[in-house]
Design an enzyme around this catalytic site. Structure first.
Site, mmCIF file in Angstrom:
data_model
loop_
_atom_site.group_PDB
_atom_site.id
_atom_site.type_symbol
_atom_site.label_atom_id
_atom_site.label_comp_id
_atom_site.label_asym_id
_atom_site.label_seq_id
_atom_site.Cartn_x
_atom_site.Cartn_y
_atom_site.Cartn_z
ATOM 1 N N LYS A 128 26.190 3.596 13.017
ATOM 2 C CA LYS A 128 27.227 3.475 11.981
ATOM 3 C C LYS A 128 27.379 2.034 11.504
ATOM 4 O O LYS A 128 27.393 1.756 10.309
ATOM 5 C CB LYS A 128 28.593 3.964 12.491
ATOM 6 C CG LYS A 128 28.604 5.400 12.967
ATOM 7 C CD LYS A 128 30.003 5.828 13.403
ATOM 8 C CE LYS A 128 30.578 5.025 14.565
ATOM 9 N NZ LYS A 128 29.917 5.307 15.867
ATOM 10 N N ARG A 150 39.445 7.678 14.486
ATOM 11 C CA ARG A 150 38.757 8.229 15.644
ATOM 12 C C ARG A 150 39.571 9.303 16.351
ATOM 13 O O ARG A 150 39.100 9.860 17.346
ATOM 14 C CB ARG A 150 38.512 7.099 16.641
ATOM 15 C CG ARG A 150 37.066 6.660 16.728
ATOM 16 C CD ARG A 150 37.037 5.391 17.538
ATOM 17 N NE ARG A 150 35.855 5.264 18.313
ATOM 18 C CZ ARG A 150 34.947 4.287 18.102
ATOM 19 N NH1 ARG A 150 35.086 3.430 17.134
ATOM 20 N NH2 ARG A 150 33.911 4.202 18.873
ATOM 21 N N ARG A 155 21.094 -2.917 22.766
ATOM 22 C CA ARG A 155 21.869 -3.620 21.736
ATOM 23 C C ARG A 155 22.355 -4.976 22.229
ATOM 24 O O ARG A 155 22.800 -5.142 23.358
ATOM 25 C CB ARG A 155 23.074 -2.761 21.348
ATOM 26 C CG ARG A 155 24.033 -3.470 20.415
ATOM 27 C CD ARG A 155 24.866 -2.511 19.645
ATOM 28 N NE ARG A 155 25.915 -1.889 20.425
ATOM 29 C CZ ARG A 155 26.747 -0.972 19.933
ATOM 30 N NH1 ARG A 155 26.634 -0.581 18.687
ATOM 31 N NH2 ARG A 155 27.678 -0.453 20.693
ATOM 32 N N ARG A 157 27.494 -6.350 24.899
ATOM 33 C CA ARG A 157 28.901 -5.967 25.010
ATOM 34 C C ARG A 157 29.153 -5.361 26.377
ATOM 35 O O ARG A 157 28.339 -4.604 26.880
ATOM 36 C CB ARG A 157 29.226 -4.931 23.936
ATOM 37 C CG ARG A 157 29.458 -5.553 22.582
ATOM 38 C CD ARG A 157 29.520 -4.528 21.468
ATOM 39 N NE ARG A 157 30.218 -3.293 21.816
ATOM 40 C CZ ARG A 157 30.355 -2.283 20.956
ATOM 41 N NH1 ARG A 157 29.863 -2.365 19.734
ATOM 42 N NH2 ARG A 157 30.989 -1.192 21.312
ATOM 43 N N ARG A 172 32.068 6.607 26.930
ATOM 44 C CA ARG A 172 32.306 6.574 25.478
ATOM 45 C C ARG A 172 31.800 7.837 24.786
ATOM 46 O O ARG A 172 32.414 8.327 23.856
ATOM 47 C CB ARG A 172 31.655 5.326 24.872
ATOM 48 C CG ARG A 172 32.490 4.068 25.155
ATOM 49 C CD ARG A 172 31.690 2.820 25.042
ATOM 50 N NE ARG A 172 31.122 2.612 23.739
ATOM 51 C CZ ARG A 172 30.020 1.893 23.504
ATOM 52 N NH1 ARG A 172 29.392 1.321 24.489
ATOM 53 N NH2 ARG A 172 29.581 1.742 22.290
HETATM 54 P P1 ADP Z 1 30.878 2.215 19.199
HETATM 55 O O1 ADP Z 1 30.979 3.019 17.930
HETATM 56 O O2 ADP Z 1 29.481 1.806 19.490
HETATM 57 O O3 ADP Z 1 31.584 2.824 20.367
HETATM 58 P P2 ADP Z 1 32.906 0.335 18.304
HETATM 59 O O4 ADP Z 1 32.673 -1.112 18.103
HETATM 60 O O5 ADP Z 1 33.189 1.172 17.103
HETATM 61 O O6 ADP Z 1 31.587 0.849 19.037
HETATM 62 O O7 ADP Z 1 34.081 0.567 19.372
HETATM 63 C C1 ADP Z 1 34.101 -0.072 20.594
HETATM 64 C C2 ADP Z 1 35.377 0.262 21.359
HETATM 65 O O8 ADP Z 1 36.532 -0.212 20.637
HETATM 66 C C3 ADP Z 1 35.651 1.755 21.566
HETATM 67 O O9 ADP Z 1 34.976 2.271 22.698
HETATM 68 C C4 ADP Z 1 37.185 1.753 21.738
HETATM 69 O O10 ADP Z 1 37.553 1.301 23.020
HETATM 70 C C5 ADP Z 1 37.625 0.704 20.745
HETATM 71 N N1 ADP Z 1 37.895 1.278 19.408
HETATM 72 C C6 ADP Z 1 37.179 1.068 18.276
HETATM 73 N N2 ADP Z 1 37.705 1.756 17.241
HETATM 74 C C7 ADP Z 1 38.773 2.426 17.723
HETATM 75 C C8 ADP Z 1 39.728 3.325 17.165
HETATM 76 N N3 ADP Z 1 39.674 3.695 15.866
HETATM 77 N N4 ADP Z 1 40.698 3.823 17.975
HETATM 78 C C9 ADP Z 1 40.773 3.474 19.267
HETATM 79 N N5 ADP Z 1 39.914 2.646 19.866
HETATM 80 C C10 ADP Z 1 38.918 2.117 19.121
#
Ligand code: ADP
Length: 208
Positions: free
Chosen positions: A8, A83, A122, A155, A166
């Site tokens: 994404k 989400r 990554r 990360r 996740r």
């Molecule tokens: P990925 O899509 O690879 O999991 P992101 O950078 O989108 O990576 O998200 C990393 C972390 O940040 C998630 O596992 C969560 O803990 C937090 N996070 C990101 N976006 C949200 C959201 N919309 N609501 C709640 N937590 C979020």
């Protein structure tokens, strides 16, 4: 929409540059808060590092502030938000208050094998958050960001055990939203097992 590692963020960045609107990533915003150790950052890291979702009220308020900034008035690409159902409803409300709507929802579908391969390889820039992959998108100089010279790091939540958590959270909390957007006829399907270079023509067709 799509599981972690579906690509994404990588695709959103390409697309945002192409159509000249900001790419707004909930994960990037949270990581910036965590790096700066803001109040929100300190609270968020308790969840992010374990692969759990940050509570809705914190994320919704962070996104509301970002979406009301002037560069977002002409539109934006959201990545990693909404989400949960609560976040989707809050987004609808916020947009309708501003006389805006969600135009397209891209759903990225990728196999578990591909996801694990992408996430474990990554690396991100510790300064500008540019995304690399040890094999698929290597930097010119190992360990250094091509764009800003920052140090590349893994990360914390890309550690093997956390990746599984996740994926589980995605299936339970986020995947149901696919139906929410499908019912509104906004959903477009992206075959996310492809490489970014192959995606461009597909994305162009989807956005028409
Ligand atoms: P990925 O899509 O690879 O999991 P992101 O950078 O989108 O990576 O998200 C990393 C972390 O940040 C998630 O596992 C969560 O803990 C937090 N996070 C990101 N976006 C949200 C959201 N919309 N609501 C709640 N937590 C979020």
């Amino acid at each position: 929409m799509g599981p972690p590692g579906a690509g994404k963020g990588t695709v959103a960045k390409v697309l945002a540059k192409k159509i000249r609107i900001p790419h707004i990533s909930a994960g990037d915003l949270l990581r910036t808060h965590m790096r700066k150790k803001t109040e929100l950052g300190k609270k968020a890291s308790l969840f992010v590092d374990k692969g759990q979702l940050v509570p809705d009220d914190l994320v919704i308020e962070m996104m509301r502030k970002r979406l009301l900034q002037s560069d977002a008035l002409q539109g934006f690409i959201l990545d990693g938000f909404p989400r949960t159902e609560g976040q989707a409803k809050a987004l609808d409300k916020l947009l309708s208050d501003e006389h805006m709507t969600v135009d397209h929802v891209l759903n990225f579908d990728a196999s578990n094998k591909k996801i694990t391969e992408r996430l474990s390889g990554r690396r991100i820039c510790s300064k500008c958050q540019e995304i690399y992959h040890l094999k698929n998108i290597p930097p010119k100089v190992s360990g250094i960001c091509d764009r800003c010279g920052g140090e590349l790091i893994q990360r914390k939540d890309d550690a093997a055990g956390t990746i599984q958590k996740r994926l589980e959270v995605y299936r339970e909390e986020t995947a149901p939203l696919i139906r929410y957007y499908d019912e509104q006829k906004l959903l477009r399907h992206v075959p996310a097992d492809l490489e970014v270079s192959d995606l461009e023509p597909i994305l162009e067709k989807l956005m028409k």
